[in-house]
Design a protein around this motif. Structure first.
Motif, mmCIF file in Angstrom:
data_model
loop_
_atom_site.group_PDB
_atom_site.id
_atom_site.type_symbol
_atom_site.label_atom_id
_atom_site.label_comp_id
_atom_site.label_asym_id
_atom_site.label_seq_id
_atom_site.Cartn_x
_atom_site.Cartn_y
_atom_site.Cartn_z
ATOM 1 N N ASP A 332 0.968 -1.184 -0.127
ATOM 2 C CA ASP A 332 -0.046 0.172 -0.046
ATOM 3 C C ASP A 332 0.876 1.289 0.208
ATOM 4 O O ASP A 332 2.209 1.174 0.057
ATOM 5 N N ALA A 333 0.376 2.588 -0.129
ATOM 6 C CA ALA A 333 1.041 3.679 -0.204
ATOM 7 C C ALA A 333 1.929 4.080 0.853
ATOM 8 O O ALA A 333 2.970 4.517 0.852
ATOM 9 N N GLU A 334 1.406 3.721 2.203
ATOM 10 C CA GLU A 334 2.030 3.819 3.610
ATOM 11 C C GLU A 334 3.362 2.969 3.335
ATOM 12 O O GLU A 334 4.650 3.482 3.922
ATOM 13 N N ALA A 335 3.414 1.759 3.102
ATOM 14 C CA ALA A 335 4.281 0.872 3.301
ATOM 15 C C ALA A 335 5.442 1.122 2.279
ATOM 16 O O ALA A 335 6.696 1.322 2.215
ATOM 17 N N TYR A 336 5.114 1.658 0.995
ATOM 18 C CA TYR A 336 5.738 1.943 -0.283
ATOM 19 C C TYR A 336 6.545 3.146 0.184
ATOM 20 O O TYR A 336 7.770 3.330 -0.179
ATOM 21 N N ALA A 487 -1.027 -6.581 6.637
ATOM 22 C CA ALA A 487 -1.280 -5.860 5.628
ATOM 23 C C ALA A 487 -2.461 -5.530 5.339
ATOM 24 O O ALA A 487 -3.504 -5.544 6.044
ATOM 25 N N ALA A 488 -2.710 -4.549 4.251
ATOM 26 C CA ALA A 488 -3.960 -4.127 3.610
ATOM 27 C C ALA A 488 -5.278 -5.296 3.638
ATOM 28 O O ALA A 488 -4.876 -6.309 3.261
ATOM 29 N N THR A 512 -11.180 -16.228 -7.494
ATOM 30 C CA THR A 512 -10.189 -15.169 -7.807
ATOM 31 C C THR A 512 -10.991 -13.849 -7.694
ATOM 32 O O THR A 512 -11.919 -13.610 -8.196
ATOM 33 N N CYS A 513 -10.414 -13.169 -6.739
ATOM 34 C CA CYS A 513 -11.238 -11.802 -6.171
ATOM 35 C C CYS A 513 -10.828 -10.817 -7.259
ATOM 36 O O CYS A 513 -9.877 -10.843 -8.321
ATOM 37 N N PRO A 514 -11.398 -9.761 -7.439
ATOM 38 C CA PRO A 514 -11.031 -8.469 -8.170
ATOM 39 C C PRO A 514 -9.807 -8.036 -7.791
ATOM 40 O O PRO A 514 -9.271 -7.916 -6.663
ATOM 41 N N ARG A 515 -8.923 -7.678 -8.821
ATOM 42 C CA ARG A 515 -7.540 -6.924 -8.636
ATOM 43 C C ARG A 515 -7.733 -5.836 -7.815
ATOM 44 O O ARG A 515 -8.545 -5.043 -8.180
ATOM 45 N N PRO A 516 -6.820 -5.581 -6.869
ATOM 46 C CA PRO A 516 -6.812 -4.462 -6.066
ATOM 47 C C PRO A 516 -6.664 -3.103 -6.908
ATOM 48 O O PRO A 516 -5.680 -3.463 -8.219
ATOM 49 N N ALA A 517 -7.129 -2.059 -6.660
ATOM 50 C CA ALA A 517 -6.767 -0.857 -7.378
ATOM 51 C C ALA A 517 -5.288 -0.466 -7.405
ATOM 52 O O ALA A 517 -4.616 -0.858 -6.247
ATOM 53 N N PRO A 518 -4.934 0.014 -8.240
ATOM 54 C CA PRO A 518 -3.343 0.521 -8.350
ATOM 55 C C PRO A 518 -2.909 1.454 -7.048
ATOM 56 O O PRO A 518 -3.813 2.013 -6.617
ATOM 57 N N VAL A 519 -1.793 1.194 -6.520
ATOM 58 C CA VAL A 519 -1.570 1.954 -5.482
ATOM 59 C C VAL A 519 -1.328 3.552 -5.790
ATOM 60 O O VAL A 519 -0.622 3.593 -6.690
ATOM 61 N N PRO A 520 -1.858 4.298 -5.123
ATOM 62 C CA PRO A 520 -1.912 5.676 -5.454
ATOM 63 C C PRO A 520 -0.322 6.399 -5.259
ATOM 64 O O PRO A 520 0.174 5.842 -4.607
#
Length: 520
Positions: A332-336, A487-488, A512-520
């Motif tokens: 996620d954005a915080e970890a990245y 994790a998120a 198979t779940c939906p792909r998570p949105a791109p990390v902003p």
């Protein structure tokens, strides 16, 4: 939390598994009654429940007490195959179901490790998943030799062996350190063979009996999935509902499993590099993913030439891969962002910039890696893995493996493939590894890009557990996907797990779940 998680993960990587033939009394066949079921003298014991707080500085115990938990101890045999011998006590906590009228039973939680206490973390699970906490008593058990369960501490001066570096000299340093660490555990040789996951699974069944439960439900994440796999194999009739979050390959748990991590972490690093490039205006690591990776490559080369001083510590080729392992902390954005800040500070220090501001997470990780194994976590982790599976006693096996992967795993291969104390361990495993093959219904959930529980391992677990259903979060590079503890969260995963634990509905096919949105 992020720094502590990264440090523990880096240390765990270096604590793999042991060598040599078994040197113990004859072993009952895996799955036999003698090998599996709790000895009668330990079954049905009454737990003397008491307050969890042990003193004025025990904040975790204080929180457990405030939440209505009770703590206790359950006596188990040191060697389950010889229950007439020595015993030890394992510590447990119980958080009663918040909706007693709809209580289903007990759910035992193991967050991973190995070597991570679970008594307190069961409270974090309750806070994260109130729907599950309403229906189950949540049971946290500190595994044998961990936390408050007869902790095993060999007095190690470090929390990791570290990476082997770019040359033979670095590898020889690893060999000397691994041999020294193993020798420091020689005084505990009477208990070391019994630190196995197989024995912890047997302890779980003694706890189940002491709780008065005919069957118990289970939630395990990371290493906790391997513990769950072994429990499912030994006690298939004792399982109510089981969820394994980020399942490990039951056939490779040990050195082979560790060696699979390098390529997956390299992929996670590439994914982060693409994100960092989109935020080059802030982190200045490169305007494209390729250039960010080149920046990391230059940092690695600089450290290989000479150690980099930062925050009062020297970062050399033994330490840097452990710091770069921080990319596994989440996607996620915080970890990245936290990881990008860490890399930026290291790059600035390598350039010789004066007055580099060290991010708090990086400072904590550096301090942890430079510290002694003060609470015995690393020695306990190693003891568990060394007891689980034998490895080669010849260090050259590890060196040849590193050399064979210098080109394709330049950053992490010298860390994941290096020698460990298990190659010099003072005792051999008491039993062979558990062969997991059963059709017990179980729900598996995992991310396709998981850098620790790699995709091939998840699929291997799915094949071994023929009654399982696998819920996949595609395009995610996180380790653990349920409850948001490490994790998120993901709504699709949450729905699948809670529908199963609360309503008993296992998907009729893999999901198979939906792909998570791109990390902003």
């Amino acid at each position: 939390m992020r720094a502590r998680t990264v440090t523990a993960t880096a240390a765990a990587l270096t604590a793999v598994v042991l060598a040599g033939p078994a040197c113990s009394p004859p072993v009952p066949p895996p799955g036999s009654r003698a090998a599996a079921h709790a000895p009668e003298r330990f079954a049905g014991q009454a737990i003397a429940w008491h307050a969890c707080r042990t003193g004025p500085d025990d904040t975790e115990g204080e929180e457990l007490d405030a939440a209505g938990a009770r703590c206790g101890e359950v006596t188990v045999p040191l060697d389950h195959r010889h229950p007439e011998g020595a015993t030890l006590d394992v510590a447990v906590s119980r958080l009663p179901a918040t909706d007693p009228a709809r209580r289903r039973g007990a759910l035992l939680y193991n967050p991973g490790g190995p070597g991570v206490p679970a008594r307190y973390l069961s409270l974090l699970l309750r806070r994260a998943e109130p729907e599950v906490a309403a229906r189950y008593d949540l049971i946290g058990m500190d595994p044998r030799f961990v936390g408050r369960s007869a902790p095993l501490d060999c007095g190690w001066p470090t929390v990791s062996v570290g990476a082997a570096g770019p040359d033979r000299a670095g590898f020889e340093k690893n060999v000397r350190l691994a041999r020294e660490l193993a020798s420091l555990c020689a005084g505990r040789r009477s208990v070391l063979p019994h630190a196995s996951t197989r024995n912890t699974a047997r302890d779980m069944d003694v706890v189940r009996s002491a709780l008065g439960e005919r069957r118990v439900s289970y939630l395990g994440s990371s290493y906790g999935t391997y513990l769950g796999e072994v429990y499912l194999q030994l006690f298939p009739g004792r399982v109510d509902r089981a969820v394994l979050d980020s399942p490990l390959d039951p056939d490779l748990f040990g050195p082979d499993l560790t060696r699979t991590a390098g390529p997956a972490v390299e992929r996670a690093l590439r994914r982060w590099a693409g994100w960092a490039a989109r935020h080059d205006d802030r982190y200045h690591l490169g305007a494209t993913g390729a250039r960010v990776r080149e920046t990391v490559g230059r940092l690695t080369a600089a450290v290989e030439r000479r150690p980099v001083r930062i925050g009062g510590h020297a970062v050399d080729s033994r330490v840097l891969p452990q710091l770069l392992w921080g990319v596994t902390a989440g996607d996620d954005a915080e970890a990245y962002g936290g990881f990008a800040a860490d890399v930026g500070a290291l790059v600035a220090a390598a350039r010789g910039d004066d007055g580099v501001e060290v991010p708090s997470g990086l400072a904590a990780t550096l301090e942890g890696l430079a510290s002694a194994d003060g609470d015995g976590t690393f020695s306990a982790q190693t003891a568990i893995q060394c007891a689980d599976r034998a490895v080669s006693r010849d260090p050259e096996t590890s060196y040849r493996d590193i050399e064979a992967h210098r080109a394709d795993e330049p950053v992490f291969g010298p860390l994941t493939r290096t020698v460990t104390p298990c190659s010099f361990w003072p005792v051999a495993p008491a039993e062979p590894p558990t062969r997991v093959r059963n059709d017990v219904p179980v729900l598996l959930v995992g991310a396709s890009g998981d850098p620790a529980a790699v995709r091939a391992g998840q699929l291997s677990a799915h094949r071994a557990l023929t009654g399982s259903r696998l819920v996949t979060l595609p395009g995610a590079f996180r380790h653990t996907v349920y409850a948001g503890l490490f994790a998120a969260r993901d709504a699709c995963v949450e729905r699948a797990v809670n529908t199963y634990l609360v309503d008993g509905v296992l998907p009729d096919r893999d999901v198979t779940c939906p792909r998570p949105a791109p990390v902003p």
